[in-house]
Design an enzyme around this catalytic site. Structure first.
Site, PDB file in Angstrom:
ATOM      1  N   PHE A  89      33.887 -35.705 -15.472  1.00  0.00           N
ATOM      2  CA  PHE A  89      35.032 -35.683 -16.388  1.00  0.00           C
ATOM      3  C   PHE A  89      34.623 -35.482 -17.851  1.00  0.00           C
ATOM      4  O   PHE A  89      35.470 -35.520 -18.742  1.00  0.00           O
ATOM      5  CB  PHE A  89      35.862 -36.974 -16.251  1.00  0.00           C
ATOM      6  CG  PHE A  89      35.076 -38.248 -16.470  1.00  0.00           C
ATOM      7  CD1 PHE A  89      34.818 -38.727 -17.744  1.00  0.00           C
ATOM      8  CD2 PHE A  89      34.607 -38.978 -15.382  1.00  0.00           C
ATOM      9  CE1 PHE A  89      34.095 -39.898 -17.951  1.00  0.00           C
ATOM     10  CE2 PHE A  89      33.880 -40.159 -15.573  1.00  0.00           C
ATOM     11  CZ  PHE A  89      33.627 -40.615 -16.856  1.00  0.00           C
ATOM     12  N   LYS A 149      43.314 -43.521 -29.116  1.00  0.00           N
ATOM     13  CA  LYS A 149      43.074 -42.152 -28.642  1.00  0.00           C
ATOM     14  C   LYS A 149      44.284 -41.232 -28.891  1.00  0.00           C
ATOM     15  O   LYS A 149      45.385 -41.709 -29.221  1.00  0.00           O
ATOM     16  CB  LYS A 149      42.714 -42.210 -27.158  1.00  0.00           C
ATOM     17  CG  LYS A 149      41.394 -42.968 -26.885  1.00  0.00           C
ATOM     18  CD  LYS A 149      41.007 -42.892 -25.399  1.00  0.00           C
ATOM     19  CE  LYS A 149      39.685 -43.603 -25.139  1.00  0.00           C
ATOM     20  NZ  LYS A 149      39.255 -43.468 -23.716  1.00  0.00           N
ATOM     21  N   ASN A 186      43.871 -42.942 -21.677  1.00  0.00           N
ATOM     22  CA  ASN A 186      44.079 -44.387 -21.526  1.00  0.00           C
ATOM     23  C   ASN A 186      44.138 -45.129 -22.865  1.00  0.00           C
ATOM     24  O   ASN A 186      43.813 -46.311 -22.950  1.00  0.00           O
ATOM     25  CB  ASN A 186      43.027 -44.984 -20.582  1.00  0.00           C
ATOM     26  CG  ASN A 186      41.610 -44.748 -21.061  1.00  0.00           C
ATOM     27  OD1 ASN A 186      41.396 -44.195 -22.134  1.00  0.00           O
ATOM     28  ND2 ASN A 186      40.651 -45.182 -20.265  1.00  0.00           N
ATOM     29  N   HIS A 210      39.690 -46.947 -26.837  1.00  0.00           N
ATOM     30  CA  HIS A 210      38.267 -47.149 -26.545  1.00  0.00           C
ATOM     31  C   HIS A 210      37.842 -48.469 -27.158  1.00  0.00           C
ATOM     32  O   HIS A 210      38.286 -48.823 -28.247  1.00  0.00           O
ATOM     33  CB  HIS A 210      37.399 -46.035 -27.156  1.00  0.00           C
ATOM     34  CG  HIS A 210      35.935 -46.398 -27.179  1.00  0.00           C
ATOM     35  ND1 HIS A 210      35.116 -46.174 -26.101  1.00  0.00           N
ATOM     36  CD2 HIS A 210      35.176 -47.034 -28.110  1.00  0.00           C
ATOM     37  CE1 HIS A 210      33.896 -46.644 -26.388  1.00  0.00           C
ATOM     38  NE2 HIS A 210      33.910 -47.168 -27.601  1.00  0.00           N
ATOM     39  N   TYR A 232      30.259 -39.628 -26.667  1.00  0.00           N
ATOM     40  CA  TYR A 232      30.329 -39.834 -25.214  1.00  0.00           C
ATOM     41  C   TYR A 232      29.112 -39.277 -24.478  1.00  0.00           C
ATOM     42  O   TYR A 232      29.178 -39.025 -23.273  1.00  0.00           O
ATOM     43  CB  TYR A 232      31.624 -39.236 -24.656  1.00  0.00           C
ATOM     44  CG  TYR A 232      32.835 -40.125 -24.883  1.00  0.00           C
ATOM     45  CD1 TYR A 232      32.920 -41.389 -24.287  1.00  0.00           C
ATOM     46  CD2 TYR A 232      33.906 -39.705 -25.659  1.00  0.00           C
ATOM     47  CE1 TYR A 232      34.032 -42.198 -24.465  1.00  0.00           C
ATOM     48  CE2 TYR A 232      35.030 -40.518 -25.844  1.00  0.00           C
ATOM     49  CZ  TYR A 232      35.082 -41.764 -25.237  1.00  0.00           C
ATOM     50  OH  TYR A 232      36.183 -42.569 -25.412  1.00  0.00           O
ATOM     51  N   GLU A 289      28.020 -47.410 -32.405  1.00  0.00           N
ATOM     52  CA  GLU A 289      29.285 -46.680 -32.517  1.00  0.00           C
ATOM     53  C   GLU A 289      29.905 -46.835 -33.904  1.00  0.00           C
ATOM     54  O   GLU A 289      30.409 -45.859 -34.483  1.00  0.00           O
ATOM     55  CB  GLU A 289      30.252 -47.159 -31.426  1.00  0.00           C
ATOM     56  CG  GLU A 289      29.781 -46.764 -30.025  1.00  0.00           C
ATOM     57  CD  GLU A 289      30.637 -47.333 -28.897  1.00  0.00           C
ATOM     58  OE1 GLU A 289      30.327 -47.054 -27.734  1.00  0.00           O
ATOM     59  OE2 GLU A 289      31.616 -48.063 -29.185  1.00  0.00           O
TER      60      GLU A 289
HETATM   61  P1  GDP Z   1      35.885 -47.402 -20.722  1.00  0.00           P
HETATM   62  O1  GDP Z   1      34.622 -48.031 -21.242  1.00  0.00           O
HETATM   63  O2  GDP Z   1      36.811 -48.384 -20.069  1.00  0.00           O
HETATM   64  O3  GDP Z   1      36.592 -46.564 -21.763  1.00  0.00           O
HETATM   65  O4  GDP Z   1      35.474 -46.398 -19.526  1.00  0.00           O
HETATM   66  P2  GDP Z   1      34.167 -45.489 -19.316  1.00  0.00           P
HETATM   67  O5  GDP Z   1      33.098 -45.823 -20.321  1.00  0.00           O
HETATM   68  O6  GDP Z   1      33.799 -45.597 -17.882  1.00  0.00           O
HETATM   69  O7  GDP Z   1      34.700 -44.016 -19.558  1.00  0.00           O
HETATM   70  C1  GDP Z   1      34.904 -43.537 -20.871  1.00  0.00           C
HETATM   71  C2  GDP Z   1      36.219 -42.800 -20.915  1.00  0.00           C
HETATM   72  O8  GDP Z   1      36.133 -41.648 -20.079  1.00  0.00           O
HETATM   73  C3  GDP Z   1      37.438 -43.550 -20.352  1.00  0.00           C
HETATM   74  O9  GDP Z   1      38.023 -44.454 -21.259  1.00  0.00           O
HETATM   75  C4  GDP Z   1      38.376 -42.409 -20.016  1.00  0.00           C
HETATM   76  O10 GDP Z   1      39.028 -41.899 -21.169  1.00  0.00           O
HETATM   77  C5  GDP Z   1      37.395 -41.351 -19.510  1.00  0.00           C
HETATM   78  N1  GDP Z   1      37.277 -41.423 -18.047  1.00  0.00           N
HETATM   79  C6  GDP Z   1      36.650 -42.352 -17.294  1.00  0.00           C
HETATM   80  N2  GDP Z   1      36.752 -42.094 -15.984  1.00  0.00           N
HETATM   81  C7  GDP Z   1      37.469 -40.958 -15.892  1.00  0.00           C
HETATM   82  C8  GDP Z   1      37.924 -40.149 -14.797  1.00  0.00           C
HETATM   83  O11 GDP Z   1      37.682 -40.458 -13.625  1.00  0.00           O
HETATM   84  N3  GDP Z   1      38.649 -39.031 -15.110  1.00  0.00           N
HETATM   85  C9  GDP Z   1      38.917 -38.676 -16.409  1.00  0.00           C
HETATM   86  N4  GDP Z   1      39.626 -37.567 -16.647  1.00  0.00           N
HETATM   87  N5  GDP Z   1      38.508 -39.397 -17.456  1.00  0.00           N
HETATM   88  C10 GDP Z   1      37.801 -40.527 -17.210  1.00  0.00           C
HETATM   89 MG    MG Z   2      32.818 -47.230 -21.842  1.00  0.00          MG
END
Ligand code: GDP
Ligand code: MG
Length: 149
Positions: A68, A20, A123, A126, A60, A137
């Site tokens: 978010f 990222k 973070n 991905h 996404y 994807e």
């Molecule tokens: P992942 O599969 O571990 O990447 O997590 P998710 O699929 O739940 O979320 C996708 C991405 O959205 C995450 O990797 C973060 O970059 C972002 N994200 C998830 N939760 C939050 C949040 O609470 N706040 C913000 N700002 N970004 C979030």
């Molecule tokens: Mg995810």
């Protein structure tokens, strides 16, 4: 027989990865790729791109109703990303393990997110969450001839 069970569950698989903007900004491409390769995953396709707004929104889409979403789309288009295809035994689950929890505060010691992530949003990486989503994807960013196993 544990031997046969192991054989059945260990499939050569592909997963989709993104380094990222927070990672490319801090010049962490090589450091993160080292963790990926040390985990036994092979980088079989890789390209540095600037994601368009449309690409990030589509990618996404599953999170479109989350609070978010807007922040996520603007973050993912804020700088270069490195899109990758990783290959190996149980690549999807293995990469999720190597990445660590979404929130770096909850990520296990030694994981990419524990070591490098700035926050739950920024973070660093991905990784696909299922083999089915990995296929979808990968197809958004690579054609078959881009992938050299
Ligand atoms: P992942 O599969 O571990 O990447 O997590 P998710 O699929 O739940 O979320 C996708 C991405 O959205 C995450 O990797 C973060 O970059 C972002 N994200 C998830 N939760 C939050 C949040 O609470 N706040 C913000 N700002 N970004 C979030
Ligand atoms: Mg995810």
């Amino acid at each position: 027989h544990a031997f046969f069970l192991t054989d059945l569950t260990m499939a050569i698989e592909r997963t989709f990865s993104i380094l990222k903007p927070d990672a490319t900004e801090r010049n962490l491409t090589g450091a993160i790729n080292a963790v990926i390769e040390e985990a036994g995953l092979r980088i079989v396709a890789q390209r540095r791109i600037r994601m368009t707004d449309a690409q990030a929104k589509t990618f996404y889409e599953v999170h479109a109703e989350r609070p978010f979403y807007g922040e996520l789309v603007s973050f993912m288009t804020s700088g270069p990303v490195v899109v990758q295809v990783l290959e190996g035994e149980n690549a999807v689950a293995k990469y999720r393990e190597v990445m660590g929890a979404t929130n770096p505060a909850q990520a296990a010691e030694g994981t990419i997110r524990k070591r490098f992530a700035k926050s739950v949003g920024e973070n660093s990486v991905h990784g696909s969450d299922s083999p089915e989503n990995a296929k979808i994807e990968i197809a958004q960013f690579f054609t078959d001839s881009d992938i050299v196993g």
